[in-house]
Structures are given as structure tokens and as C-alpha cells.
Enzyme design. Structure first.
Site, PDB file in Angstrom:
ATOM      1  N   LYS A 250     -17.708 -20.746 -18.328  1.00 17.29           N
ATOM      2  CA  LYS A 250     -18.124 -22.008 -18.952  1.00 17.29           C
ATOM      3  C   LYS A 250     -17.321 -23.209 -18.447  1.00 17.29           C
ATOM      4  O   LYS A 250     -17.889 -24.277 -18.203  1.00 17.29           O
ATOM      5  CB  LYS A 250     -17.982 -21.894 -20.473  1.00 17.29           C
TER       6      LYS A 250
ATOM      7  N   GLU B  47     -34.262 -12.252 -22.973  1.00 14.04           N
ATOM      8  CA  GLU B  47     -33.807 -12.410 -21.584  1.00 14.04           C
ATOM      9  C   GLU B  47     -34.480 -11.411 -20.643  1.00 14.04           C
ATOM     10  O   GLU B  47     -34.677 -11.698 -19.463  1.00 14.04           O
ATOM     11  CB  GLU B  47     -32.291 -12.278 -21.486  1.00 14.04           C
TER      12      GLU B  47
ATOM     13  N   PHE C  47     -15.316 -13.285 -27.356  1.00 13.95           N
ATOM     14  CA  PHE C  47     -16.645 -13.242 -27.956  1.00 13.95           C
ATOM     15  C   PHE C  47     -17.718 -13.423 -26.877  1.00 13.95           C
ATOM     16  O   PHE C  47     -17.647 -14.346 -26.078  1.00 13.95           O
ATOM     17  CB  PHE C  47     -16.788 -14.350 -29.012  1.00 13.95           C
ATOM     18  N   GLN C  48     -18.658 -12.549 -26.859  1.00  8.15           N
ATOM     19  CA  GLN C  48     -19.762 -12.553 -25.881  1.00  8.15           C
ATOM     20  C   GLN C  48     -19.265 -12.501 -24.437  1.00  8.15           C
ATOM     21  O   GLN C  48     -19.871 -13.066 -23.537  1.00  8.15           O
ATOM     22  CB  GLN C  48     -20.691 -13.749 -26.102  1.00  8.15           C
TER      23      GLN C  48
ATOM     24  N   MET D 207     -48.568   9.290 -19.655  1.00  7.12           N
ATOM     25  CA  MET D 207     -48.137  10.007 -18.448  1.00  7.12           C
ATOM     26  C   MET D 207     -47.230  11.175 -18.806  1.00  7.12           C
ATOM     27  O   MET D 207     -47.385  12.279 -18.296  1.00  7.12           O
ATOM     28  CB  MET D 207     -47.430   9.036 -17.491  1.00  7.12           C
TER      29      MET D 207
END
Lengths: 170, 583
Positions: B188, B76, B138-139, B496
Site C-alpha cells: 500500500k 474476485e 491484517f489481510q 461428468m
């Protein structure tokens, strides 16, 4: 009194959306602005709330606070309410130890301050007082010797004096 | 026959009318509304990753795959960076999509990157169904809470009837004024619920809301008119406002040197004789000296970041600062300005030009001579030692692409070399994480840029550290047959940070040597890309040309010396005029 710089009273009209308080509070925390108090409630229009924020900072910080608040999508309007052209009020509830002997003298002070006793119990009275912060402080100082069991204050709320208002027009 | 034909035509018309009316006013699921709203905004490409909470949305996408192209990255984070790169390269809104929980949190770095660089983006996340919200399901994650400080605004849609309006508003917010990312979190059940949907044109997007009073332009113009030593500092706002032409006109009228911030590169032609180079920590000495000696500093769409200003007290000490920006909160935030104009850079510059064109300006002859002298005395250059030089590679990429490529970078030395040694002549050809400094940004952003600009050659200039962070997206570039050229300036270290340890920490190289055994050529091949190795200066052109000709995803592993450093550099705490130009 905490924080540096002058105290400023800021009135903020916001959309009454979920999370709007978090957005405003988060902005102050994230950018390190110090905040003395914040009070919030609905306006006449239920989908608009009004916050009164007491913040501290020098002119540059206060300018940034206004501009950063203005950037929040849910913020509709930000105005400063300077002491000379505004009325400030705060409400305090104080539960003071009171036995039959001390009750009369507490009641005398309550009258002088135009406060009200709103609950009486065998060993305490609860007093309600509104006023600006010096008045509240003076009252609290006078209650101290009797023994304050609990104290809760709403934080400052304020309006412009006179016919001025925080209209949405400009 | 004719009659039949007419009847046929009429019935077709009626059919079409009914069909259109059905689309215009009918009950749709939240997922279908979501899709129709994207079409309203003319979104034809999105970057996303499926998951449980967005199953309904992906089902709608499957039915409309001919209308909206969905790009599937490896992670993602890649989707967020790709949407960002797409937006920066095209000027359109970048759209990304992720599922709830870890899908949503994986977007966070990409959203923060876009926020810091004012990139217009709309990120969609699914969430668990409304009845499960707040129960540590969940999630489940509070992504609106997490992204509150890194989005311009965010929403959670709990009622399908609010979905269409929220999406329209999100696209408007992302683009209006100072652009930025907006996130919409959709539980959802909202994607399954139905509501009336009526097609609508996009909400109007105003770059700046307020008109600029004449007296403001008048005063700004007077300040400029009185200047004998004007200096222009241009930022990313010039690119967002598409104000390059006006900026060039103003610079030429005033005979002022122009410096760009890192974000401003491409906002003023790097080939212009008045271009003084980048300003600030890794700017040119010419820019930093000119900024220090100017009497009026005109900042256009720039925010005086710490990487530009260093010590605020010693930045442009003799100058009256005229700050032009669309965001009022930038005025007096990092530096006190003498005067300011709030507005869209293009509009403000046009108004100033109209006002200045017929006015008498101070003679700038001495100032112009001085600028030329500085440019001669302090050229941007590098020692030709240490074998294969990263600066030389950038110069050759510029020559071989005739400056027409889109250069995307990672973060660190690779980024600064790419900023310094390639001349950016057009807006939206330089894509780099300026504000957040996100290592791992480049490959995802290059994918988005190449998808948005299939007509351009896209390079991702990387270090080995950055590339290793998100090289998973190589699979994406290969899958979509993107001819991106990834140039790994491989010093086998975190260059760097190592450079700072070298210069300011007595050469204690703490955790910056990453001499791993990774074979980037074989890695490229394993992903199905072409892997090339570049070790010698004399092979630079041939290898770059081979990469350009291959017309497929290419990784070039360029072996450079770990002691190679970025110069010039302003040491921490110093004034920008005290920039160190060499070791």
C-alpha cells in the site's frame, strides 16, 4: 546416493532477485526432479548469481530440467558441466573427536589429504577440506573411526576446464 | 483580431506543451503511475474489486474513470475469469485487480486457469504496507509465493521507482513467446509514495525470439514430403499465433485430415471437409483412428496433453511426430517426437508452405478415401431418446447464430457437448477451461468476452453444478446490461463425474446427485435477468430465439435427463483408437 539415473552437474546463471532460489527449488519439487545438492552465490556482477545444481535423471528428464529452467524469467543461462570437461569441488568441515593420543594421527591424515585443521579444542579438532566428492568421501571414511561429532558440506560447485566459460554472449 | 487569434493559438500551444511535459516528466504517486502505465499499454478495461490495500489505486481510478473502464464483479474469482475471457475473446491482455489477503487468494483459481491455457493476463494485487509485511498483518498474504507455480512470472514492487518498469515488463512477459499470466503485488505505501514518471511506449513484444535456421525447415519439409498418410493435430497455439489461414493452406496442400485439441477448436474451420473433429478422450473415432494410422503426425501449437494422448505407448504408434511449438519445453515432455521446430506457429507454417509449395508430394488418394470412409462410418451423432437432448440444443444454437456466436463453457459434460455439436469456424469464438478444467469459469469468462466483444452474441453453456458455483456473477451481467445467454443443461447432477461412476464404478453415484430445489428461472429473475425454462425438444428454437431477441441477460433452464452421457469416450488406460462411441 539417492534417485535414479545419471548424475548431472548444471550451472545456472540467474538474476539476483528476491525469490529466485524459491523459483528454482520449487520447480524441482513441483515437477518431481531429484536434486542431490544446490549451491549458490554471487558472480563478479552482484546482480547475477550462479547456482550449481546436481540433479539425477535419465536423458529425457535432464532435457526437461534444462528447458524448464530456461523458461524461468530470472534464469539467464543454463549449461551442463560434464565430468570430463569440468572441475568439481566441494568444501567440508568435519569436527572429529581428538584426544592428545589421537591428535597426531589425525594430523597425519589431514596432511596427506592436504586438508587443514582450523580449530583445536581439548577434545576435538575441526578440519577443512576441499576436493571432489570421492576425495571427500575417502577422508570422511578415514575420520569415522575417531568419531565424527559434526560434519557440514557445501554441496558441489563447478567450472568448465580450460579457457571455456559460461559467457553471456550466446 | 487575427493577431489576437494567433496569440491565443500560440499560448494554447505553449500551455499544451507544458501540460504534456508535466505528464511526461513529473512526480506522481504510485497509484497514478500505475494508472498511467495501464494507459501506456492501451488498457481501457479492467476487472477488479476494491479493498483496503488498494484504496489509493481506486482513488486514482475514480479520477480517470473516463479513460479506464472498471468492471466490478461479485467476487474476485469472477474478475480473474472475466479478464481471462476478455483476453481470449479479443487477443488483448486481460487485466484484473484485487486487494490483499482474501482478495488476492480469490484470484488464484482464475490465474491458474489462465496459466494452464496460456492466456495473456496481468493481475494486480495490493498488499499491506511495507513495514507490515511479514508480520501476519491484517489481510496480509504472500501472494507471490502462492502464485509462483501458476504464473509465468510474478513481482512484488517494494520501491515506487521500480513500479513503472515492472508494469511494462509484466505486459511484455505476459505476451511474448508462449503467453501467460503475470502477477504484480504492490504494498500500500508504494501506491502512496511518489516518483518521477516519464511516459514510454510499450516494450516490444516478440512472439518468438530466435530465428529458425533453414536446415530445420528443410528437414521438417522432407519429413512431410515423404508422408503418404499425414495427419495434423492442432492446438491452442494456432489461435494464439493467428495461424488459421496457414493451417488451412497446409492441410489442403497435404490433403491431410485435421483434428483439434479442445483448446485448438476454432483454429481450423469446423465446416471444412478435412476437419476430422476433436481428438482424444472425447474426440471423434475418425480423429482417433486417423491419428493411430498416420505415418507422419504434425502437431501444431499443441502439447499432447493426457486428455489427447491417453496411453502414450499406443498413441500414433506408426507415426513420426513432427512437433511445432513456440515453447521448447513442450518438445519431448509428454511424448517423444521425431523432429521438432521451435517457433511461432504462423511463421513456421509459412516457411514450411514456401518450401513445400513447389515440391513433389506423395499421392494421398488412398488416405483421402480412407478418411472419407471413416467420416461416413463414424459420424459424431447421438441417440434421439431421453427427451430434450443437450446435443440438439448445441446444434440449434449453431444454426440460429449461424456459427457467429462466442461460446463460453463451464466444465464437464456441458463443455464436451458444446465442443462437439457446435461448429467453430473462427478463432476466439470458443472459450473453455481446457487445462485446469475449472468449474465456475464460464460465467465470469462470458462477462469478459461480452465486454471485449460487444458486437458478438455470447453464450455461456453451463451445467447446473457449475452454474451454482459462481452464479453470483449474474448480478454483474445484469448490472452492465450484458446480453449473455446462459444455457444451463440441467441434469440435476454432476454429470461428468456421475457418468464415470455409471460406466466405471458400478453405478455407485457418490455425491453426484444434486437434486436441489433451486428454481433457476426465479433465481434469474431475482438477479434481474430473464429466466426461461426449456423442457421439450419442439420448444428449443422458440426459446432460443426469445433469448436472442431479449437483448438482455438470459438464463435458460434446460431440463435434460441425468442419464445423458458424453460419447465418444476413451476409457481410462485405453488406447485412443479403442474409443467407445455409444452405450
Amino acid at each position: 546416493m539417492s534417485g535414479e539415473g545419471k548424475r548431472h552437474v548444471i550451472s545456472v546463471l540467474v538474476e539476483n532477485q528476491p525469490g529466485v532460489l524459491t523459483r528454482v527449488a520449487g520447480l524441482f519439487a513441483r515437477r518431481g526432479y531429484s536434486i542431490d545438492s544446490l549451491s549458490v552465490g554471487e558472480t563478479r556482477e552482484p546482480d547475477i548469481s550462479r547456482m550449481t545444481i546436481v540433479a539425477r535423471g535419465d536423458d529425457a528428464i535432464i532435457e526437461q530440467i534444462k528447458k524448464q529452467l530456461d523458461k524461468l524469467i530470472d534464469v539467464i543461462k543454463v549449461v551442463f558441466l560434464p565430468a570430463e570437461s569440468s572441475v568439481y569441488r566441494e568444501l567440508v568441515l568435519v569436527k572429529v573427536k581428538a584426544d592428545p593420543e589421537s591428535r597426531a594421527s589425525i594430523s597425519g591424515i589431514v596432511d596427506i589429504f592436504r586438508a587443514r585443521i582450523i580449530d583445536v579444542a581439548p577434545n576435538s579438532v575441526t578440519v577443512e577440506l576441499t576436493g571432489d566428492q570421492p576425495k571427500i568421501q575417502a577422508f570422511v571414511d578415514l575420520m569415522e573411526p575417531y568419531g565424527i561429532r559434526e560434519l557440514v558440506r557445501t554441496g558441489l560447485t563447478a567450472l568448465q576446464r580450460g579457457d571455456e566459460d559460461i559467457s553471456l554472449d550466446d | 483580431m487575427f493577431v489576437f487569434h494567433r496569440v491565443g493559438w500560440a499560448s494554447l500551444c505553449i500551455h499544451e506543451y507544458i501540460r504534456k511535459k508535466e505528464v511526461r516528466n513529473m512526480k506522481l504517486t504510485g497509484a497514478a503511475i500505475w494508472l498511467e502505465c495501464l494507459k501506456e499499454q492501451n488498457v481501457d478495461t479492467i476487472f477488479g474489486y476494491p479493498g483496503g490495500a488498494v484504496l489509493n489505486i481506486y482513488d486514482a481510478l475514480a479520477k480517470h474513470s473516463h479513460e479506464i473502464r472498471h468492471i466490478l464483479p461479485s467476487h474476485e474469482q469472477g474478475a480473474a475469469h472475466a479478464a481471462d475471457g476478455y483476453a481470449r475473446a479479443t487477443g488483448k491482455v486481460g487485466v484484473c485487480l484485487a486487494t490483499s489477503g482474501p482478495g488476492a487468494t480469490n484470484l488464484v483459481t482464475g490465474i491458474a486457469t489462465a496459466y494452464m491455457d496460456s492466456v495473456p493476463m496481468v493481475a494486480f494485487t495490493g498488499n499491506v504496507g511495507s513495514p507490515l509485511l511479514g508480520k501476519d498483518s491484517f489481510q496480509e498474504v504472500d501472494i507471490t509465493g502462492i502464485t509462483m507455480p501458476i504464473t509465468k512470472h510474478n513481482f512484488m514492487v517494494k520501491d515506487v521507482n521500480q513500479l513503472a518498469h515492472t508494469i511494462r515488463r509484466a505486459f511484455q512477459i505476459a505476451q511474448e513467446g508462449r503467453p501467460g499470466p503475470v502477477l504484480i503485488d504492490i504494498p500500500k505505501d508504494v501506491t502512496a509514495d511518489t516518483a518521477e514518471y516519464e511516459q514510454q511506449p510499450p516494450l516490444p513484444v516478440q512472439r518468438s525470439k530466435k530465428s529458425i535456421p533453414d536446415y530445420i525447415i528443410e528437414q521438417a519439409a522432407e519429413l512431410i514430403q515423404g508422408s503418404k498418410r499425414p495427419f495434423i493435430y492442432a492446438g491452442g497455439g494456432v489461435i494464439l499465433a493467428d495461424a488459421m489461414d496457414e493451417l488451412v493452406e497446409l492441410a489442403e496442400l497435404l490433403q491431410a485430415p485435421v483434428s483439434c485439441s479442445l483448446m485448438g477448436l476454432g483454429g481450423f474451420p469446423g465446416t471444412h471437409p478435412q476437419f476430422a473433429g476433436m481428438i482424444g478422450m472425447h474426440g471423434t473415432k475418425t480423429s482417433n483412428v486417423a491419428a493411430t494410422q498416420c505415418d507422419v503426425l504434425i502437431a501444431v501449437g499443441a502439447r499432447f496433453s493426457d486428455r489427447v494422448v491417453s496411453d502414450v505407448k499406443r498413441f500414433a504408434p506408426d507415426a513420426k511426430i513432427l512437433h511445432i511449438d513456440i515453447d521448447p519445453a513442450e518438445i519431448n515432455k509428454n511424448i517423444a517426437s521425431y523432429y521438432n521446430v521451435i517457433g511461432d506457429a504462423k511463421k513456421v507454417l509459412r516457411l514450411l508452405l514456401d518450401r513445400l509449395e513447389h515440391s513433389e508430394l506423395e499421392s494421398k488418394d488412398d488416405w483421402v478415401t480412407e478418411l472419407k470412409q471413416w467420416q461416413k462410418t463414424y459420424p459424431l451423432t447421438y441417440p434421439k431418446n431421453n427427451g430434450l437432448k443437450p446435443q440438439f440444443i448445441m446444434e440449434r444454437i449453431y444454426e440460429l447464430t449461424k456459427g457467429d456466436a462466442v461460446i463460453v463453457t463451464e466444465v464437464g459434460q456441458n463443455q464436451i457437448w458444446a465442443a462437439q455439436f457446435y461448429k467453430y469456424t473462427k478463432p476466439r469464438t470458443w472459450l473453455s477451461s481446457g487445462g485446469l478444467g475449472t468449474m465456475g469459469y464460464g460465467l465470469g469468462a462470458a462477462i469478459g468476452a461480452q465486454i471485449g466483444r460487444p458486437d458478438k452474441r455470447v453464450f455461456n453453456i453451463a451445467g447446473d453444478g457449475c452454474f451454482r458455483m459462481n452464479c453470483n456473477e449474474l448480478a454483474t451481467a445484469v448490472e452492465y446490461e450484458l446480453p449473455i445467454i446462459i444455457v444451463i443443461l440441467n441434469n440435476r447432477s454432476l454429470g461428468m463425474v456421475r457418468q464415470w461412476q455409471d460406466l466405471f464404478y458400478d453405478r455407485r453415484f457418490s455425491q453426484t446427485t444434486i437434486d436441489r430445489t433451486t428454481d433457476f428461472v426465479k433465481l434469474a429473475e431475482a438477479f434481474g435477468a430473464l429466466g426461461l425454462r426449456l423442457e421439450r425438444t419442439e420448444d428449443v428454437d422458440a426459446v432460443l430465439q426469445q433469448a436472442l431477441d431479449a437483448r438482455r441477460t438470459v438464463v435458460i433452464d434446460c431440463q435434460i435427463n441425468p442419464n445423458e452421457k458424453v460419447f465418444p469416450i476413451v476409457p481410462p488406460g485405453a488406447a485412443i483408437v479403442d474409443i467407445i462411441t455409444e452405450e
